[in-house]
Scaffold this motif. Structure first.
Motif, short mmCIF file in Angstrom:
data_model
loop_
_atom_site.label_atom_id
_atom_site.label_comp_id
_atom_site.label_asym_id
_atom_site.label_seq_id
_atom_site.Cartn_x
_atom_site.Cartn_y
_atom_site.Cartn_z
N ASN A 170 10.28 68.01 -24.63
CA ASN A 170 9.92 69.40 -24.34
C ASN A 170 9.06 69.97 -25.09
OD1 ASN A 170 11.25 69.56 -26.89
ND2 ASN A 170 12.95 70.87 -26.33
N PHE A 182 12.21 65.98 -29.01
CA PHE A 182 12.31 67.51 -29.18
C PHE A 182 10.92 67.83 -29.82
CE2 PHE A 182 16.89 66.68 -29.82
CZ PHE A 182 17.17 67.61 -28.76
N MET A 230 15.44 61.66 -25.40
CA MET A 230 14.80 63.01 -25.54
C MET A 230 14.03 63.35 -26.72
SD MET A 230 14.98 66.25 -23.95
CE MET A 230 14.42 67.62 -24.31
N GLU A 237 9.75 74.85 -21.80
CA GLU A 237 10.55 75.95 -22.02
C GLU A 237 10.23 77.22 -21.76
OE1 GLU A 237 13.01 74.74 -25.47
OE2 GLU A 237 13.57 72.70 -24.68
N HIS A 290 7.14 74.16 -25.96
CA HIS A 290 7.10 75.72 -25.66
C HIS A 290 6.00 76.32 -26.31
CE1 HIS A 290 8.79 79.78 -25.23
NE2 HIS A 290 8.13 80.03 -26.71
N ALA A 299 17.24 69.39 -19.86
CA ALA A 299 16.46 68.09 -19.21
C ALA A 299 17.43 67.14 -18.61
CB ALA A 299 15.85 67.34 -20.42
N ALA A 339 9.32 71.35 -29.28
CA ALA A 339 9.09 72.53 -28.55
C ALA A 339 9.04 73.75 -29.87
CB ALA A 339 10.24 73.20 -27.65
N GLY A 383 17.69 72.82 -24.96
CA GLY A 383 16.70 71.71 -24.37
C GLY A 383 17.10 70.52 -23.86
N GLN A 410 9.25 68.58 -20.08
CA GLN A 410 10.30 69.78 -19.99
C GLN A 410 9.57 71.03 -20.65
OE1 GLN A 410 13.28 69.52 -17.81
NE2 GLN A 410 13.56 71.28 -17.92
#
Length: 231
Positions: free
Chosen positions: A55, A10, A8, A78, A57, A92, A12, A88, A76
Motif C-alpha cells: 500500500n 505496509f 501485505m 490509499e 499514500h 486490499a 503508506a 489498509g 494499493q
C-alpha cells in the motif's frame, strides 16, 4: 481453509521522524545498505514464494514507479485518506484473497532467518486467529520504546510493556476485519477481539531486528547487517 500464499507490506506512512530525508521521497524508498527499505521487505516475500500487495499514500507515485521493477507485486494506493494498518489490509482483501495473510512493515531490516518462514513454521490455523512475530527488546536495534506482549507456554499473548516487542510481521485470518466498520483503523482493534478469546499468539524471532524510523536508525541498521550477516 487454504495455506497462506499472500503478504501485505505496509508502506503508506508519512515518515515524519525521518525529517528532511522524506521531503523528496517516501520513507520506503530510503536506502539502507544500498537498497530501498521496501526492497528489503519485498525480497523476504519473494524468497518465501508469496504474492504481494504494497500500500502507498505519501508520494504514492514514486512507489508506483519503483514497483515497475517488481512486476509480480500489486499496489494499493490509499486516497484521499491514509487507512492505517487495519484499514489498509481490509481495502486490499480483494487482491489478497480469503486465505490467511502475512503482513510486514516496510521500515524494518532483519538479520537472521526469513521472518515469514518463522511465522509459517509456527502457524496453527485452526487454533490461532493471528500469530505475531516478537523480538526480545535486547535484540531490537534502534528501538527506544517499551515492549508490547508477553507469551505463555503455549504462545498465547497478553499485553505487557515489559515483554517482547511486536516486530510488524504477523500471519492472520482476515475474516474478523468485516466486523470493524471504520475505514481507517489499526490492527490493534482486531487483536482486541482475539485476546479475550485466547486466539492471539506470538512466536519469538531468533535473530535481530532494526527499527528504521529515524536517520540514526539507518546507521544502526547498516551496522547490524555488518555485525550479524549470517545469524
Amino acid at each position: 481453509m487454504g495455506d497462506p500464499t499472500a503478504a501485505m507490506i505496509f508502506a503508506a506512512g508519512f515518515g515524519t521522524r525521518m525529517g528532511a530525508l522524506t521531503k523528496d521521497r517516501p520513507k520506503p524508498l530510503i536506502e539502507v545498505a544500498g537498497r530501498p527499505l521496501l526492497d528489503h521487505a519485498l525480497k523476504l516475500t519473494r524468497d518465501a514464494n508469496l504474492r504481494c500487495v504494497v500500500n502507498a499514500h505519501y508520494k504514492a507515485e514514486m512507489v508506483e514507479t519503483h514497483l515497475t521493477g517488481w512486476p509480480d507485486v500489486s499496489l494499493q494506493i490509499e486516497r484521499p485518506e491514509i487507512l492505517d494498518t487495519g484499514g489498509g489490509l481490509k481495502a486490499a482483501l480483494a487482491e489478497l484473497g480469503t486465505d490467511p495473510v502475512f503482513t510486514l512493515n516496510s521500515d524494518a531490516v532483519w538479520a537472521g532467518p526469513n521472518p515469514l518462514d518463522c511465522l509459517r513454521d509456527a502457524w496453527r490455523p485452526y487454533e490461532m486467529g493471528a500469530l505475531l512475530l516478537l523480538v526480545p527488546i535486547d535484540r531490537m536495534i534502534g528501538y527506544t520504546r517499551t515492549g508490547n506482549f508477553a507469551a505463555d507456554a503455549q504462545g498465547r499473548l497478553t499485553r505487557d510493556t515489559s515483554g517482547m516487542v511486536y516486530s510488524g510481521a504477523q500471519l492472520l485470518h482476515t475474516d474478523g476485519l468485516a466486523a470493524i466498520d471504520e475505514a481507517s483503523f489499526s490492527l490493534n482493534l482486531l487483536w482486541d477481539q482475539l485476546l479475550p478469546e485466547g486466539q492471539l499468539f506470538g512466536v519469538e524471532y531468533p535473530g535481530f531486528l532494526a527499527d528504521v524510523g529515524t536517520p540514526d536508525g539507518i546507521v544502526l541498521a547498516e551496522r547490524m547487517l555488518e555485525q550479524y550477516p549470517n545469524v
